[in-house]
Design an enzyme around this catalytic site. Structure first.
Site, PDB file in Angstrom:
ATOM      1  N   ARG A 549     -43.761   0.210  -8.014  1.00 29.49           N
ATOM      2  CA  ARG A 549     -44.073  -1.185  -8.351  1.00 29.49           C
ATOM      3  C   ARG A 549     -44.961  -1.266  -9.570  1.00 29.49           C
ATOM      4  O   ARG A 549     -45.836  -0.420  -9.774  1.00 29.49           O
ATOM      5  CB  ARG A 549     -44.815  -1.861  -7.187  1.00 29.49           C
ATOM      6  CG  ARG A 549     -43.911  -2.236  -6.033  1.00 29.49           C
ATOM      7  CD  ARG A 549     -44.637  -3.099  -5.015  1.00 29.49           C
ATOM      8  NE  ARG A 549     -45.940  -2.577  -4.686  1.00 29.49           N
ATOM      9  CZ  ARG A 549     -46.967  -3.327  -4.306  1.00 29.49           C
ATOM     10  NH1 ARG A 549     -46.860  -4.635  -4.221  1.00 29.49           N
ATOM     11  NH2 ARG A 549     -48.130  -2.778  -4.001  1.00 29.49           N
ATOM     12  N   SER A 610     -49.965   8.028  -4.708  1.00 28.66           N
ATOM     13  CA  SER A 610     -50.222   8.387  -3.299  1.00 28.66           C
ATOM     14  C   SER A 610     -49.799   9.804  -2.955  1.00 28.66           C
ATOM     15  O   SER A 610     -48.994  10.027  -2.032  1.00 28.66           O
ATOM     16  CB  SER A 610     -49.517   7.386  -2.392  1.00 28.66           C
ATOM     17  OG  SER A 610     -49.896   6.086  -2.744  1.00 28.66           O
ATOM     18  N   ASP A 664     -53.203   5.438  -2.444  1.00 28.53           N
ATOM     19  CA  ASP A 664     -53.001   4.174  -1.722  1.00 28.53           C
ATOM     20  C   ASP A 664     -54.102   3.916  -0.694  1.00 28.53           C
ATOM     21  O   ASP A 664     -54.445   2.765  -0.407  1.00 28.53           O
ATOM     22  CB  ASP A 664     -51.621   4.133  -1.055  1.00 28.53           C
ATOM     23  CG  ASP A 664     -51.352   5.371  -0.187  1.00 28.53           C
ATOM     24  OD1 ASP A 664     -52.143   6.330  -0.246  1.00 28.53           O
ATOM     25  OD2 ASP A 664     -50.338   5.377   0.524  1.00 28.53           O
TER      26      ASP A 664
END
Length: 919
Positions: A549, A610, A664
């Site tokens: 994203r 992450s 994350d």
């Protein structure tokens, strides 16, 4: 007068609809924990949770207590679909007065019948008397059942009133009487042996009795199970006899008065008391009123007194008396005989209405009573008899319609197809009973299609089936428990996991042991959480799985707003070269910049990455290892931010200002920290799992400095990679680990996270199928396919109240032909796997909060955990089980949980915002 009497005995269709609605309401009251005691339809749980599947085999003894006799049966089942059971039975007449005598005498008599029956039917020269013969007890009275073999008598009926039994466990009373008969000795013989060796009920007192009471049921339940032996499942039974009752298989989670919540449970409605609250007053005639007043229990069992064959003859008698008084009947003959109670029997009524030959039968019956009726009298008596019995059949149909509609609604079905077992004097004695039952129930419940199965052999064979199913299920439960036992963690196991996590955390923080610690405890160089003064526009990137994203985050006084775009990372790029991966990421960023019209802008950028990294600065982090299916070459050991900047150069993009790289988990903590200043822990439980928290700088041996705090990225997914968790790893965990792309790595993550739980469940299901505990041992090709059982199925299957039909639909989607029993077992497996995952996660978190409490020198810690991840958010029980474990293991820590809204996107921007504020 005759027409008025007939009209009063006819219930209009609208009134039947109303009655059906009232009965459903009272059924719901009876099932509810709060209103159960006020309900007239008692809805008693029977603890029968399964119907026969045809594999039952062995020898089963049955004792059936009837109105004036005791029936004993010996039933042999061969596991052939129960198509040809062998049965031997004997009937014993009850001595005069025993029904009103002492309870002990009644149960002693039943035990003597059993003893005599066994002596006559078994072969003393064959077998060992140490084996136990299971017995099913048909006891047709209202009981409060708390187990299949534990039931307290609520009240006697049908002319019984033995002393010392009400409020007592009737199974225990019968077992004690049987034990007194010494049926365990060699004298009784032992040809009939149970295949379940050493099985004992909860009533065994240590002494071995050859006959063991395994199950108690009433005649209605016995009828349902008898009809289930015809090769098709039967889920409803109606008994239209001297009394009246109905039972059906209800969704277990709706039976709030029982603890069982999985699958279905047979509920004994005890609908005979329907109307005791006055609901039926408008259809009760003066004749019914007289019958009620003359009964042994006035004002009680109002529905039963309208429909039970014990009362129909009396209703007709009172109607005839009333019409005689009004001079509408017997004007030319003496009818005083009708004043004698019981003189006009239900059998008389049935003989009259079943005879097609005009009024011949009426004359015969009345002549027997010494009366000389006219032709007109005979015609009118026949009309009254038909009206009384027709009303009884119609009211039975209305009650059945209420049951069928309730089943259809609670199973969320558009149409219900169901088999209904039927038994009793009225059903067998009235030729049109089934026709009325069918037509009226169809009229009132058009969405339900019932097929009526007449009960053969009464409820006796059904009692043998209940007993056989109970033993089959008990044997299955033992085997299932054996399979699932390694997954069940004790308090001591969890405390040990908590302790091991503390030890590994210490090793990860210490400079000397950091390199060999399985919990890496990586410094993030994030030293502050948001304070609410952050302002501006920021870019955020989020890479943590197959989706990538790009976000534009606007932080203002009134809050945070975001625009974002999701891009897919194809498997070929995930597992190709590092250069191709970061070029793809840059292509996505530039596409987003074009769409947002910001190609010429340079904004501070926070990058949520992450994967395990060794951070050497806020904007510098070396990739330690790939996880989550990534394996792009040339990246491990490299600075991730540098790789991104190199790709930007290759693509000619000079407007990239990377301020911070976080994972994350840190992003989640920061996003929640913006809403709650007490948020100092981040937790992810989704595809993977990780945690971070604010540690005192003086304890972080891998970074210079003593003052303040720094967020530590624990990378706890690798906890156990050094073998410290081997003791709790099961065979299933090892098989799953071996089939992954990183065997022996991320051991804790493989026990806890969503990526692996479905696969653990699949491994268990395969073992259970091999052991013939599932799908009747039929091998399922689809089940052999890796990752076919996704973790999202666990969440769906464990939804409280999810109908078994829906679970079956999920399994059919996987081409697994599951029975309802299979569905219950599937839920049990899913619960065991997800509970263990939540408990392990709770134990890990308990180690974190207790570490924070001790290091800060506090007697009590209050802290908030920011959480993200689909497993935590979407699984119906995971969060509750995790929090309960945490509370138990860290009692001095008050921990709140705050769900993160876009932690990895918003969180990355906030890390960049906090860094700009600090700068």
């Amino acid at each position: 007068q005759i027409q008025r009497a007939l009209r009063s005995l006819t219930v209009p269709l609208e009134r039947l609809h109303l009655m059906k609605g009232h009965m459903i309401q009272d059924m719901c009251r009876g099932l509810s924990h709060e209103t159960h005691t006020q309900a007239k339809v008692r809805m008693l749980p029977t603890y029968i949770c399964s119907t026969p599947n045809g594999t039952e085999k062995g020898n089963f003894l049955v004792v059936e207590l009837c109105q004036s006799l005791v029936r004993t049966l010996l039933v042999t089942l061969y596991g052939d679909g129960n198509l040809s059971p062998q049965m031997v039975y004997k009937i014993f007449d009850m001595p005069e007065g025993i029904r009103q005598g002492e309870g002990e005498a009644l149960f002693d008599f039943i035990a003597q019948c059993v003893s005599q029956f066994l002596a006559e039917t078994t072969n003393p020269n064959n077998g060992s008397s140490e084996e136990c013969l299971p017995l099913g007890f048909v006891f047709p009275f209202t009981c409060r059942q708390t187990q299949l073999d534990k039931a307290e008598l609520i009240s006697w009926s049908k002319g019984f009133s033995c002393s010392g039994v009400v409020g007592k466990d009737v199974v225990q009373l019968l077992q004690a009487a049987i034990n007194k008969q010494d049926m365990g000795g060699n004298g009784g013989g032992s040809r009939w042996l149970s295949p379940w060796r050493g099985w004992k009920s909860s009533h065994s007192n240590g002494q071995h009795s050859r006959v063991q009471v395994v199950a108690l049921m009433n005649d209605t339940v016995g009828t349902m199970m008898t009809c289930s032996t015809e090769g098709r499942p039967c889920e409803v039974a109606v008994v239209a006899d001297k009394g009246s009752n109905c039972c059906f298989m209800a969704e277990a989670y709706l039976v709030e008065t029982a603890e069982e919540t999985s699958g279905r449970m047979c509920v004994n409605t005890e609908w005979g008391c329907f109307g005791d609250d006055g609901t039926l007053n408008d259809i009760i005639t003066p004749y019914d009123q007289c019958v009620d007043e003359e009964s042994s229990n006035p004002g009680e069992k109002r529905f039963e007194k309208l429909v039970g064959s014990l009362y129909l003859g009396e209703i007709v008698r009172h109607a005839l008396i009333g019409l005689t008084t009004e001079k509408a009947l017997f004007t030319e003959t003496n009818a005083s005989i009708l004043k004698e109670k019981g003189v006009f029997t239900t059998q008389h009524v049935l003989d009259i209405i079943n005879n097609e030959d005009g009024t011949t039968e009426v004359k015969r019956v009345l002549h027997l009573l010494g009366m000389q009726p006219s032709e007109r009298d005979c015609g009118r008596v026949q009309q009254i008899c038909r009206a009384v019995v027709g009303r009884a059949a119609t009211l039975h149909a209305t009650g059945l319609a209420a049951i069928l509609s309730y089943m259809c609604q609670t199973r969320e079905m558009e149409q219900l197809l169901v088999n209904v077992g039927v038994e009793g004097e009225l059903y067998q004695g009235f030729k049109r009973f089934e026709e009325i039952l069918q037509s009226v129930s169809r009229l009132l419940s058009p969405e339900c299609m019932a097929t009526f199965l007449p009960s053969r052999d009464g409820s006796g064979r059904g009692a043998a089936m209940v007993t056989a199913v109970a033993l089959r299920m008990a044997a299955q439960r033992r085997e299932v428990d054996e399979v699932l036992a390694p997954l069940r963690l004790t308090r001591a196991d969890l405390e040990q996991v908590q302790q091991l996590m503390r030890q590994e955390m210490e090793r990860g923080l210490a400079k000397s042991t950091h390199a060999t610690a399985s919990v890496r405890m990586l410094p993030t160089f994030v030293c502050h959480t948001p304070d609410g003064t952050e302002r501006g526009d920021f870019l955020a990137l989020d890479l943590g799985g197959t989706n990538f994203r790009v976000l534009l985050v606007h932080v203002a006084e009134e809050g945070i707003s975001m625009a974002s775009e999701i891009y897919v990372i194809p498997p070929a790029i995930m597992q190709g070269t590092g250069e191709a991966l970061f070029d793809h990421i840059m292509d996505c960023i530039m596409d987003f910049q074009r769409k947002q019209n910001m190609m010429l802008q340079t904004l501070p950028l926070g990058f949520t990455f992450s994967f395990p990294c060794q951070q050497v600065g806020l904007d510098k982090a070396l990739l330690l290892t790939w996880t989550k299916g990534f394996s792009a070459s040339g990246c491990v050991g490299q600075d991730v931010v540098h790789l991104l900047r190199e790709a930007a150069q290759r693509k000619g993009n000079s407007g990239l200002q990377v301020v911070a790289l976080v994972n994350d988990t840190v992003g989640t903590m920061m996003a929640c920290g913006y809403d709650d200043p007490k948020c100092e822990i981040g937790l992810i439980v989704g595809t993977g799992t990780n945690a971070c928290y604010m540690e005192e700088m003086r304890n972080v041996g891998t970074v210079e400095g003593e003052l303040g705090r720094m967020c530590i990225n624990m990378e706890w997914g690798a906890f156990g990679d050094n073998g410290c968790l081997d003791r709790i790893l099961t065979h299933f965990d090892k098989v799953v680990d071996e089939s992954t792309i990183n065997p022996g790595k991320q051991r804790f993550e493989k026990l806890v996270s969503g990526m692996y739980l479905g696969e653990i469940v699949r491994q268990i299901l395969m073992v259970m199928t091999e052991k013939q505990l599932l799908f009747q041992g039929r091998s399922c090709t689809k089940l052999q396919t890796r990752n076919i059982f996704q973790t999202k199925f666990l969440s769906t299957i464990e939804l409280n109240g999810l109908a078994l039909r829906q679970i079956r639909a999920i399994l059919q989607e996987l081409e697994l032909d599951a029975s309802f029993e299979d569905s219950v077992l599937m839920r049990q497996v899913c619960q065991a796997v997800s509970l263990r995952a939540a408990q392990l996660c709770g134990a890990g978190l308990a180690a974190v909060v207790e570490n924070m409490q001790e290091k800060r020198g506090l007697t009590h810690l209050t802290v908030t955990v920011g959480v993200d991840g689909t497993l935590y958010k979407l699984h119906p029980c995971f969060s509750k089980n995790l929090q309960n474990t945490l509370k138990e293991l860290a009692p001095n820590c008050n921990v709140s949980f705050l769900l993160s809204e876009d932690g990895s996107g918003k969180g990355a921007a906030l890390v960049a915002a906090v860094a700009c504020r600090a700068a």
